[in-house]
Design an enzyme around this catalytic site. Structure first.
Site, PDB file in Angstrom:
ATOM      1  N   TYR A 105       1.043  -1.338  -0.160  1.00 12.59           N
ATOM      2  CA  TYR A 105      -0.067   0.099   0.003  1.00 12.59           C
ATOM      3  C   TYR A 105       0.908   1.208  -0.004  1.00 12.59           C
ATOM      4  CZ  TYR A 105      -2.945   3.678   1.702  1.00 12.59           C
ATOM      5  OH  TYR A 105      -3.773   5.034   1.960  1.00 12.59           O
ATOM      6  N   LYS A 109       1.343   4.345  -2.844  1.00 15.95           N
ATOM      7  CA  LYS A 109       0.922   5.734  -2.663  1.00 15.95           C
ATOM      8  C   LYS A 109       2.161   6.573  -2.791  1.00 15.95           C
ATOM      9  CE  LYS A 109      -2.342   6.697  -1.009  1.00 15.95           C
ATOM     10  NZ  LYS A 109      -3.793   7.051  -1.861  1.00 15.95           N
ATOM     11  N   ASN A 134      -5.354   8.938   9.866  1.00 13.40           N
ATOM     12  CA  ASN A 134      -6.516   8.471   9.973  1.00 13.40           C
ATOM     13  C   ASN A 134      -7.671   9.765   9.987  1.00 13.40           C
ATOM     14  OD1 ASN A 134      -5.952   5.489  10.615  1.00 13.40           O
ATOM     15  ND2 ASN A 134      -4.727   6.660  12.217  1.00 13.40           N
ATOM     16  N   PRO A 286     -54.897  24.834  33.027  1.00 11.43           N
ATOM     17  CA  PRO A 286     -55.581  26.032  33.230  1.00 11.43           C
ATOM     18  C   PRO A 286     -55.969  26.164  34.501  1.00 11.43           C
ATOM     19  CG  PRO A 286     -56.533  25.176  31.311  1.00 11.43           C
ATOM     20  CD  PRO A 286     -55.645  23.994  32.001  1.00 11.43           C
ATOM     21  N   GLY A 287     -55.489  27.360  35.499  1.00 16.25           N
ATOM     22  CA  GLY A 287     -55.855  27.866  36.523  1.00 16.25           C
ATOM     23  C   GLY A 287     -55.252  27.283  37.878  1.00 16.25           C
ATOM     24  N   VAL A 288     -54.379  26.224  37.526  1.00 14.55           N
ATOM     25  CA  VAL A 288     -53.614  25.265  38.415  1.00 14.55           C
ATOM     26  C   VAL A 288     -52.362  26.153  38.948  1.00 14.55           C
ATOM     27  CG1 VAL A 288     -52.128  23.425  38.781  1.00 14.55           C
ATOM     28  CG2 VAL A 288     -54.221  23.080  37.479  1.00 14.55           C
TER      29      VAL A 288
END
Length: 376
Positions: A105, A109, A134, A286-288
Site C-alpha cells: 500500500y 501511494k 486516519n 388552566p387555573g392550576v
C-alpha cells in the site's frame, strides 16, 4: 468552476461533494468518477475540468496487485489524459502518512506521489499532495479501514468491538476539517509544509488511545440511554459525538421520555448533564398553581414556551411579594434564586408549557425542595 472528483462514492468523495455544493450560491459543475464509470468518462472530464480532487484508491484489496493497479496505474492514466488534453488545472491528491513505510500500500501511494511530481514538471500544473492520517466522520464505511466507523457502528447496535492493544495511540483528522482545508485550494494558492507536503494544522490532529476511543463511544451510548448530554467542551469529543450519531440506526434516533403526571399537569425531565444541571418540561393545566416551595442550593430558570404564567416569589423570612408575568408573546427567562419560595400559576385557558433549567440533576434522595406558602 468545473471540478472533477475521483472516488466520488467513497468517504472523502461524498463529504467533499457535499462541501462543494454548500459553499456558494453559484453551484459548481461537479464531474464524479467512481466504479460505475469507464475510462472514456474520465477522458471526457479531463478535457475541461478546472480542478481535480483525486481520492480513488484501495486500502484492503482482495488481491495485492490491486494496490498498483488502482493507486498508481489508474492515477497515471488520469494524469496522462490531462496532459493529452493540454489541461494544466491543479490536482489535489490524497496520500497517506503511511507512504514512507515498506508495504505494498505504501509503495503504491509513494509512486503515485512521484508520478504527480513528474506531472507538475511536464505539465506546469499546480499539484497539492496531502499526507493524511486516519480521518473520521460521517459516511465512512464501517468494518473496513476506519476504526472509528467500525466502533461507532458496532456500539450503536450493541455489537462487540475488538481491541488487540488498548494502549495503541491513534492520530485522527476530522473529515469536515479536512474538507475545509481541501476547498480553500480552489481560490487560494496555499504553500505546503517545508517538505513539500500538505497537512492540517497540528491543533486539528487528535491523539487518543484505542481504549480511550472505545470508552468515550460507550459513554455516548450510555449517556443517550439516560438522557444525558455528554461533556463536549473539547473539540475532539464534540466531533466524535456528531460522528457517533451519524452511525445510529434510524429506528434508534428517537429517545423515549417518562412523564410524571396528575390532574394538575405533568413534569418531564428532558436533558441532563454531569455539571450543568438539567432541563425539564412542566405542563400546567388552566387555573392550576404549582410550586409553593423553596430550595437551599438549587436554583432555576423558567421560560414559558406556550401560554401565560404568573410566577410569585418571596424571600424566606420576608413578607415582600414579587410577581412576574411570563408569556410566549414576550419571551424572557426568569431566574429563581435559592432561599425564595415560589410558585407557577397558569393564567390562560389552555395548558401552560414551561421549560425549567435547574443547576443540578434531580436526586430523589436529596431533593433540596421544602414546602412553603408564597402568600402569607
Amino acid at each position: 468552476m468545473k471540478i472533477l472528483v475521483t472516488g466520488a462514492g467513497g468517504f472523502l468523495g461524498k463529504n467533499l461533494i457535499a462541501a462543494l455544493k454548500a459553499r456558494s450560491k453559484e453551484p459548481d459543475r461537479i464531474y464524479t468518477y467512481d466504479k460505475s464509470n469507464d475510462l472514456q468518462d474520465l477522458k471526457n472530464y479531463t478535457k475541461d475540468c478546472d480542478f481535480v480532487y483525486h481520492f480513488a484508491a484501495v486500502h484492503r484489496p482482495v488481491r495485492g496487485e490491486e494496490f498498483m493497479k488502482v493507486n498508481y496505474e489508474f492515477f497515471q492514466t488520469l494524469l496522462s489524459y490531462l496532459r493529452e488534453n493540454k489541461n494544466k488545472c491543479p490536482v489535489l491528491y490524497t496520500s497517506s502518512i503511511q507512504a514512507v513505510q515498506d508495504t505494498e500500500y505504501a509503495r503504491s501511494k509513494r509512486m503515485a506521489e512521484e508520478a504527480l511530481r513528474e506531472h507538475e514538471m511536464l505539465n506546469k500544473s499546480r499539484v497539492i499532495i496531502y499526507r493524511l492520517t486516519n480521518t473520521f466522520g460521517k459516511w465512512a464505511k464501517p468494518c473496513a479501514y476506519s476504526v472509528v466507523a467500525t466502533f461507532c457502528y458496532n456500539i450503536a447496535r450493541e455489537k462487540d468491538i475488538e481491541i488487540h492493544d488498548p494502549d495503541t495511540f491513534m492520530r485522527f483528522y476530522y473529515v469536515d476539517d479536512v474538507m475545509d482545508s481541501f476547498v480553500k485550494h480552489l481560490k487560494e494558492e496555499i504553500p505546503p509544509d517545508t517538505d513539500g507536503y500538505y497537512r492540517l494544522p497540528e491543533e486539528l490532529c487528535y491523539t487518543v488511545t484505542l481504549k480511550k476511543l472505545a470508552d468515550t463511544l460507550l459513554d455516548f451510548k450510555k449517556a443517550r440511554e439516560n438522557k444525558y448530554i455528554p461533556d463536549m467542551k473539547d473539540s475532539f469529543t464534540k466531533k466524535l459525538y456528531s460522528t457517533y450519531l451519524s452511525y445510529l440506526p434510524l429506528e434508534g434516533l428517537k429517545i423515549p421520555l417518562i412523564s410524571h403526571g396528575d390532574d394538575r399537569g405533568s413534569f418531564t425531565e428532558i436533558f441532563k448533564t454531569e455539571d450543568r444541571g438539567q432541563i425539564s418540561l412542566n405542563i400546567t393545566k388552566p387555573g392550576v398553581k404549582k410550586g409553593e416551595h423553596y430550595h437551599n442550593t438549587k436554583c432555576e430558570k423558567f421560560l414559558v414556551i406556550s401560554g401565560s404564567a404568573l410566577i410569585q416569589l418571596r424571600r424566606i423570612g420576608s413578607k415582600e411579594l414579587m410577581e412576574y408575568v411570563l408569556s410566549e408573546k414576550e419571551p424572557c427567562i426568569l431566574e429563581v434564586p435559592p432561599g425564595y419560595t415560589h410558585n407557577l400559576i397558569n393564567l390562560g385557558a389552555s395548558d401552560l408549557y414551561t421549560l425549567i433549567w435547574a443547576n443540578e440533576v434531580f436526586d430523589p434522595a436529596h431533593t433540596d425542595t421544602y414546602p412553603c406558602l408564597v402568600s402569607l
